[in-house]
Design a protein around this motif. Sequence first.
Motif, PDB file in Angstrom:
ATOM      1  N   LEU A 198     -19.089 -94.423  37.594  1.00  0.00           N
ATOM      2  CA  LEU A 198     -18.669 -93.145  38.158  1.00  0.00           C
ATOM      3  C   LEU A 198     -19.025 -92.012  37.219  1.00  0.00           C
ATOM      4  N   VAL A 199     -18.867 -90.791  37.705  1.00  0.00           N
ATOM      5  CA  VAL A 199     -19.152 -89.596  36.906  1.00  0.00           C
ATOM      6  C   VAL A 199     -17.854 -88.833  36.692  1.00  0.00           C
ATOM      7  N   ARG A 200     -17.611 -88.420  35.442  1.00  0.00           N
ATOM      8  CA  ARG A 200     -16.418 -87.650  35.081  1.00  0.00           C
ATOM      9  C   ARG A 200     -16.827 -86.453  34.238  1.00  0.00           C
ATOM     10  N   PRO A 201     -16.126 -85.329  34.382  1.00  0.00           N
ATOM     11  CA  PRO A 201     -16.363 -84.228  33.449  1.00  0.00           C
ATOM     12  C   PRO A 201     -15.700 -84.568  32.113  1.00  0.00           C
ATOM     13  N   MET A 202     -16.415 -84.366  31.037  1.00  0.00           N
ATOM     14  CA  MET A 202     -15.916 -84.683  29.699  1.00  0.00           C
ATOM     15  C   MET A 202     -16.516 -83.695  28.710  1.00  0.00           C
ATOM     16  N   THR A 238     -23.079 -94.229  29.945  1.00  0.00           N
ATOM     17  CA  THR A 238     -24.482 -94.656  29.989  1.00  0.00           C
ATOM     18  C   THR A 238     -25.431 -93.465  29.965  1.00  0.00           C
ATOM     19  N   HIS A 239     -25.047 -92.380  30.637  1.00  0.00           N
ATOM     20  CA  HIS A 239     -25.883 -91.183  30.741  1.00  0.00           C
ATOM     21  C   HIS A 239     -24.990 -89.952  30.712  1.00  0.00           C
ATOM     22  N   TRP A 240     -25.543 -88.834  30.335  1.00  0.00           N
ATOM     23  CA  TRP A 240     -24.803 -87.577  30.340  1.00  0.00           C
ATOM     24  C   TRP A 240     -25.740 -86.450  30.771  1.00  0.00           C
ATOM     25  N   ALA A 241     -25.134 -85.393  31.277  1.00  0.00           N
ATOM     26  CA  ALA A 241     -25.884 -84.202  31.683  1.00  0.00           C
ATOM     27  C   ALA A 241     -25.034 -82.981  31.340  1.00  0.00           C
ATOM     28  N   GLU A 242     -25.686 -81.944  30.824  1.00  0.00           N
ATOM     29  CA  GLU A 242     -24.944 -80.713  30.573  1.00  0.00           C
ATOM     30  C   GLU A 242     -24.448 -80.174  31.899  1.00  0.00           C
ATOM     31  N   LEU A 243     -23.213 -79.674  31.889  1.00  0.00           N
ATOM     32  CA  LEU A 243     -22.674 -79.072  33.100  1.00  0.00           C
ATOM     33  C   LEU A 243     -23.448 -77.801  33.402  1.00  0.00           C
ATOM     34  N   PRO A 244     -23.615 -77.474  34.668  1.00  0.00           N
ATOM     35  CA  PRO A 244     -24.317 -76.226  34.989  1.00  0.00           C
ATOM     36  C   PRO A 244     -23.482 -75.036  34.529  1.00  0.00           C
ATOM     37  N   THR A 245     -24.129 -73.905  34.405  1.00  0.00           N
ATOM     38  CA  THR A 245     -23.401 -72.692  34.042  1.00  0.00           C
ATOM     39  C   THR A 245     -22.563 -72.235  35.222  1.00  0.00           C
ATOM     40  N   PRO A 283     -21.337 -70.075  38.276  1.00  0.00           N
ATOM     41  CA  PRO A 283     -22.137 -69.325  39.254  1.00  0.00           C
ATOM     42  C   PRO A 283     -22.222 -67.845  38.879  1.00  0.00           C
ATOM     43  N   GLY A 284     -23.431 -67.321  38.932  1.00  0.00           N
ATOM     44  CA  GLY A 284     -23.652 -65.914  38.637  1.00  0.00           C
ATOM     45  C   GLY A 284     -23.684 -65.591  37.160  1.00  0.00           C
ATOM     46  N   GLY A 285     -23.706 -66.605  36.306  1.00  0.00           N
ATOM     47  CA  GLY A 285     -23.691 -66.350  34.871  1.00  0.00           C
ATOM     48  C   GLY A 285     -24.607 -67.272  34.106  1.00  0.00           C
ATOM     49  N   THR A 286     -24.527 -67.164  32.800  1.00  0.00           N
ATOM     50  CA  THR A 286     -25.355 -67.997  31.932  1.00  0.00           C
ATOM     51  C   THR A 286     -24.501 -68.793  30.950  1.00  0.00           C
ATOM     52  N   THR A 287     -23.176 -68.821  31.163  1.00  0.00           N
ATOM     53  CA  THR A 287     -22.274 -69.524  30.261  1.00  0.00           C
ATOM     54  C   THR A 287     -21.476 -70.578  31.015  1.00  0.00           C
ATOM     55  N   HIS A 288     -20.841 -71.444  30.248  1.00  0.00           N
ATOM     56  CA  HIS A 288     -20.008 -72.504  30.813  1.00  0.00           C
ATOM     57  C   HIS A 288     -18.540 -72.114  30.865  1.00  0.00           C
ATOM     58  N   VAL A 289     -18.160 -71.085  30.127  1.00  0.00           N
ATOM     59  CA  VAL A 289     -16.754 -70.688  30.071  1.00  0.00           C
ATOM     60  C   VAL A 289     -16.637 -69.182  29.868  1.00  0.00           C
ATOM     61  N   VAL A 290     -15.679 -68.591  30.557  1.00  0.00           N
ATOM     62  CA  VAL A 290     -15.349 -67.181  30.378  1.00  0.00           C
ATOM     63  C   VAL A 290     -13.831 -67.119  30.280  1.00  0.00           C
ATOM     64  N   LEU A 291     -13.322 -66.443  29.259  1.00  0.00           N
ATOM     65  CA  LEU A 291     -11.884 -66.417  29.016  1.00  0.00           C
ATOM     66  C   LEU A 291     -11.306 -65.017  29.153  1.00  0.00           C
ATOM     67  N   GLY A 292     -10.011 -64.976  29.438  1.00  0.00           N
ATOM     68  CA  GLY A 292      -9.270 -63.724  29.443  1.00  0.00           C
ATOM     69  C   GLY A 292      -9.669 -62.775  30.552  1.00  0.00           C
ATOM     70  N   LYS A 293      -9.637 -61.488  30.247  1.00  0.00           N
ATOM     71  CA  LYS A 293      -9.904 -60.463  31.258  1.00  0.00           C
ATOM     72  C   LYS A 293     -11.322 -60.552  31.813  1.00  0.00           C
ATOM     73  N   ASP A 294     -12.248 -61.130  31.044  1.00  0.00           N
ATOM     74  CA  ASP A 294     -13.628 -61.253  31.518  1.00  0.00           C
ATOM     75  C   ASP A 294     -13.770 -62.265  32.653  1.00  0.00           C
ATOM     76  N   ALA A 295     -12.794 -63.165  32.812  1.00  0.00           N
ATOM     77  CA  ALA A 295     -12.859 -64.176  33.874  1.00  0.00           C
ATOM     78  C   ALA A 295     -12.859 -63.521  35.254  1.00  0.00           C
ATOM     79  N   ARG A 296     -12.035 -62.510  35.451  1.00  0.00           N
ATOM     80  CA  ARG A 296     -11.947 -61.817  36.746  1.00  0.00           C
ATOM     81  C   ARG A 296     -13.281 -61.139  37.066  1.00  0.00           C
ATOM     82  N   THR A 297     -13.888 -60.504  36.085  1.00  0.00           N
ATOM     83  CA  THR A 297     -15.183 -59.850  36.289  1.00  0.00           C
ATOM     84  C   THR A 297     -16.260 -60.882  36.614  1.00  0.00           C
ATOM     85  N   ALA A 298     -16.251 -62.017  35.911  1.00  0.00           N
ATOM     86  CA  ALA A 298     -17.242 -63.073  36.163  1.00  0.00           C
ATOM     87  C   ALA A 298     -17.105 -63.609  37.585  1.00  0.00           C
TER      88      ALA A 298
END
Length: 127
Positions: free
Chosen positions: A50-54, A92-99, A101-116
């Motif tokens: 199976l596939v899990r986010p890790m 067995t295998h891994w893949a980077e999570l996609p960024t 949507p609409g951005g180039t990062t994997h995480v946005v925190l705080g007040k910037d989350a609403r804008t993202a």
Amino acid sequence: MTNPNTVVTWVDARDRLPRSGTPVAAAITGRYPADSVTGPDTASGEEFRLVRPMYFTTLHWSGDGAEHRDCFVDSDGVVRLPYGLTSAETVTHWAELPTLPGGTTHVVLGKDARTALRNAWGAGPIP
């Protein structure tokens, strides 16, 4: 809305591991524990994949104080090692999570989350 489609490139965990701290999709293999209490229609004792986010880390301390190196950790704190190492379930295998949507990062925190989120939806203000 931005295009939600993405291409995933799977990497064999025997060939290369991600950078420490990288969130990944991890393909896991193992065997469900045998359970004599459950009926024959369950997956008891069956092999699975199976596939899990890790996330991957070069050093992780479990709640019981055990030290783990070069391991994948899920949101419940379960540690899985790369395939070929001693572990009940291995990655067995891994893949980077996609960024995001609409951005180039994997995480946005705080007040910037609403804008993202607003940018990803291509809409006006979020209520």
